[in-house]
Design a protein around this motif. Structure first.
Motif, mmCIF file in Angstrom:
data_model
loop_
_atom_site.group_PDB
_atom_site.id
_atom_site.type_symbol
_atom_site.label_atom_id
_atom_site.label_comp_id
_atom_site.label_asym_id
_atom_site.label_seq_id
_atom_site.Cartn_x
_atom_site.Cartn_y
_atom_site.Cartn_z
ATOM 1 N N ASP A 3 0.858 -1.188 0.000
ATOM 2 C CA ASP A 3 0.000 0.000 0.000
ATOM 3 C C ASP A 3 0.887 1.228 0.000
ATOM 4 O O ASP A 3 1.669 1.411 0.915
ATOM 5 C CB ASP A 3 -0.879 0.065 1.254
ATOM 6 N N GLY A 4 0.780 2.097 -1.015
ATOM 7 C CA GLY A 4 1.534 3.344 -1.001
ATOM 8 C C GLY A 4 0.947 4.274 0.048
ATOM 9 O O GLY A 4 -0.251 4.504 0.068
ATOM 10 N N VAL A 5 1.774 4.786 0.951
ATOM 11 C CA VAL A 5 1.263 5.671 1.999
ATOM 12 C C VAL A 5 1.869 7.056 1.946
ATOM 13 O O VAL A 5 1.504 7.900 2.722
ATOM 14 C CB VAL A 5 1.475 5.066 3.412
ATOM 15 N N GLY A 6 2.788 7.314 1.038
ATOM 16 C CA GLY A 6 3.358 8.646 0.971
ATOM 17 C C GLY A 6 4.437 8.759 -0.073
ATOM 18 O O GLY A 6 5.004 7.774 -0.501
ATOM 19 N N ARG A 7 4.694 9.999 -0.481
ATOM 20 C CA ARG A 7 5.769 10.250 -1.444
ATOM 21 C C ARG A 7 6.333 11.633 -1.164
ATOM 22 O O ARG A 7 5.598 12.598 -1.027
ATOM 23 C CB ARG A 7 5.238 10.153 -2.864
ATOM 24 N N LEU A 8 7.644 11.724 -1.089
ATOM 25 C CA LEU A 8 8.342 12.980 -0.861
ATOM 26 C C LEU A 8 9.293 13.219 -2.017
ATOM 27 O O LEU A 8 9.843 12.274 -2.578
ATOM 28 C CB LEU A 8 9.141 12.920 0.442
ATOM 29 N N VAL A 9 9.517 14.496 -2.373
ATOM 30 C CA VAL A 9 10.466 14.847 -3.429
ATOM 31 C C VAL A 9 11.403 15.935 -2.928
ATOM 32 O O VAL A 9 11.073 16.701 -2.032
ATOM 33 C CB VAL A 9 9.760 15.325 -4.728
ATOM 34 N N CYS A 10 12.568 16.012 -3.567
ATOM 35 C CA CYS A 10 13.551 17.042 -3.253
ATOM 36 C C CYS A 10 12.999 18.403 -3.654
ATOM 37 O O CYS A 10 12.528 18.579 -4.772
ATOM 38 C CB CYS A 10 14.841 16.734 -4.005
ATOM 39 N N ARG A 11 13.051 19.365 -2.755
ATOM 40 C CA ARG A 11 12.535 20.714 -3.044
ATOM 41 C C ARG A 11 13.371 21.452 -4.082
ATOM 42 O O ARG A 11 12.853 22.260 -4.836
ATOM 43 C CB ARG A 11 12.528 21.557 -1.776
ATOM 44 N N CYS A 12 14.658 21.197 -4.127
ATOM 45 C CA CYS A 12 15.529 21.979 -5.012
ATOM 46 C C CYS A 12 15.406 21.574 -6.475
ATOM 47 O O CYS A 12 15.442 22.424 -7.350
ATOM 48 C CB CYS A 12 16.977 21.890 -4.558
ATOM 49 N N CYS A 13 15.256 20.278 -6.767
ATOM 50 C CA CYS A 13 15.254 19.854 -8.168
ATOM 51 C C CYS A 13 14.160 18.850 -8.499
ATOM 52 O O CYS A 13 13.859 18.631 -9.664
ATOM 53 C CB CYS A 13 16.606 19.268 -8.551
ATOM 54 N N GLY A 14 13.579 18.221 -7.500
ATOM 55 C CA GLY A 14 12.532 17.233 -7.733
ATOM 56 C C GLY A 14 13.020 15.919 -8.300
ATOM 57 O O GLY A 14 12.226 15.052 -8.635
ATOM 58 N N GLN A 15 14.331 15.743 -8.417
ATOM 59 C CA GLN A 15 14.861 14.519 -9.001
ATOM 60 C C GLN A 15 15.000 13.379 -8.002
ATOM 61 O O GLN A 15 15.013 12.221 -8.395
ATOM 62 C CB GLN A 15 16.206 14.791 -9.654
ATOM 63 N N TRP A 16 15.140 13.700 -6.733
ATOM 64 C CA TRP A 16 15.250 12.663 -5.707
ATOM 65 C C TRP A 16 13.874 12.447 -5.098
ATOM 66 O O TRP A 16 13.213 13.402 -4.711
ATOM 67 C CB TRP A 16 16.254 13.073 -4.628
ATOM 68 N N ARG A 17 13.449 11.198 -5.011
ATOM 69 C CA ARG A 17 12.129 10.875 -4.487
ATOM 70 C C ARG A 17 12.233 9.794 -3.423
ATOM 71 O O ARG A 17 13.013 8.856 -3.567
ATOM 72 C CB ARG A 17 11.209 10.368 -5.590
ATOM 73 N N VAL A 18 11.422 9.938 -2.393
ATOM 74 C CA VAL A 18 11.313 8.918 -1.359
ATOM 75 C C VAL A 18 9.862 8.480 -1.319
ATOM 76 O O VAL A 18 8.963 9.313 -1.190
ATOM 77 C CB VAL A 18 11.737 9.452 0.027
ATOM 78 N N THR A 19 9.649 7.188 -1.468
ATOM 79 C CA THR A 19 8.307 6.656 -1.293
ATOM 80 C C THR A 19 8.296 5.843 -0.012
ATOM 81 O O THR A 19 9.294 5.240 0.369
ATOM 82 C CB THR A 19 7.866 5.776 -2.485
ATOM 83 N N VAL A 20 7.166 5.873 0.645
ATOM 84 C CA VAL A 20 6.983 5.132 1.883
ATOM 85 C C VAL A 20 5.857 4.134 1.629
ATOM 86 O O VAL A 20 4.766 4.528 1.253
ATOM 87 C CB VAL A 20 6.606 6.064 3.054
ATOM 88 N N GLU A 21 6.169 2.863 1.801
ATOM 89 C CA GLU A 21 5.180 1.824 1.555
ATOM 90 C C GLU A 21 5.052 0.925 2.772
ATOM 91 O O GLU A 21 5.991 0.802 3.551
ATOM 92 C CB GLU A 21 5.583 0.994 0.344
ATOM 93 N N THR A 22 3.902 0.327 2.903
ATOM 94 C CA THR A 22 3.689 -0.654 3.954
ATOM 95 C C THR A 22 3.664 -2.028 3.303
ATOM 96 O O THR A 22 2.827 -2.290 2.437
ATOM 97 C CB THR A 22 2.373 -0.408 4.700
ATOM 98 N N ILE A 23 4.600 -2.867 3.690
ATOM 99 C CA ILE A 23 4.693 -4.216 3.153
ATOM 100 C C ILE A 23 4.628 -5.182 4.334
ATOM 101 O O ILE A 23 5.475 -5.144 5.217
ATOM 102 C CB ILE A 23 5.989 -4.421 2.361
ATOM 103 N N ARG A 24 3.582 -5.993 4.338
ATOM 104 C CA ARG A 24 3.349 -6.946 5.437
ATOM 105 C C ARG A 24 3.396 -6.276 6.800
ATOM 106 O O ARG A 24 4.012 -6.768 7.737
ATOM 107 C CB ARG A 24 4.338 -8.096 5.357
ATOM 108 N N GLY A 25 2.783 -5.098 6.902
ATOM 109 C CA GLY A 25 2.676 -4.408 8.174
ATOM 110 C C GLY A 25 3.887 -3.586 8.581
ATOM 111 O O GLY A 25 3.899 -2.996 9.657
ATOM 112 N N ARG A 26 4.911 -3.535 7.751
ATOM 113 C CA ARG A 26 6.116 -2.767 8.071
ATOM 114 C C ARG A 26 6.347 -1.695 7.021
ATOM 115 O O ARG A 26 6.091 -1.889 5.841
ATOM 116 C CB ARG A 26 7.338 -3.676 8.113
ATOM 117 N N HIS A 27 6.896 -0.550 7.457
ATOM 118 C CA HIS A 27 7.220 0.526 6.526
ATOM 119 C C HIS A 27 8.540 0.232 5.818
ATOM 120 O O HIS A 27 9.479 -0.282 6.424
ATOM 121 C CB HIS A 27 7.345 1.863 7.244
ATOM 122 N N LEU A 28 8.577 0.567 4.545
ATOM 123 C CA LEU A 28 9.794 0.460 3.747
ATOM 124 C C LEU A 28 9.982 1.797 3.037
ATOM 125 O O LEU A 28 9.063 2.298 2.388
ATOM 126 C CB LEU A 28 9.675 -0.660 2.712
#
Length: 75
Positions: A3-28
């Motif tokens: 389940d996708g629960v969030g997405r963050l991007v770099c403010r300066c260029c938008g090229q770096w992205r962090v996604t936060v997912e829940t896999i089997r009850g744990r965040h990755l």
């Protein structure tokens, strides 16, 4: 189940992205780098980590960013 629960991007260029997912009850946390237009297409997954502390280290080592440099992608 993933389940996708969030997405963050770099403010300066938008090229770096962090996604936060829940896999089997744990965040990755997944750090990815998006290529600039004209320099190639696609997204390279740099790493996946289970903790925020490990995410901070991954961000700094690969992108010289901190968590404060990221913004919610929905904005």
């Amino acid at each position: 189940m993933v389940d996708g629960v969030g997405r963050l991007v770099c403010r300066c260029c938008g090229q770096w992205r962090v996604t936060v997912e829940t896999i089997r009850g744990r965040h990755l946390y997944r750090l990815a780098h998006r290529q600039r237009p004209g320099a190639g297409e696609g997204v390279e997954v740099v790493g996946e980590v289970p903790t925020v502390g490990a995410l901070e280290n991954l961000l700094y080592v690969h992108a010289r960013l901190t968590l404060a440099d990221l913004a919610d992608a929905a904005r």
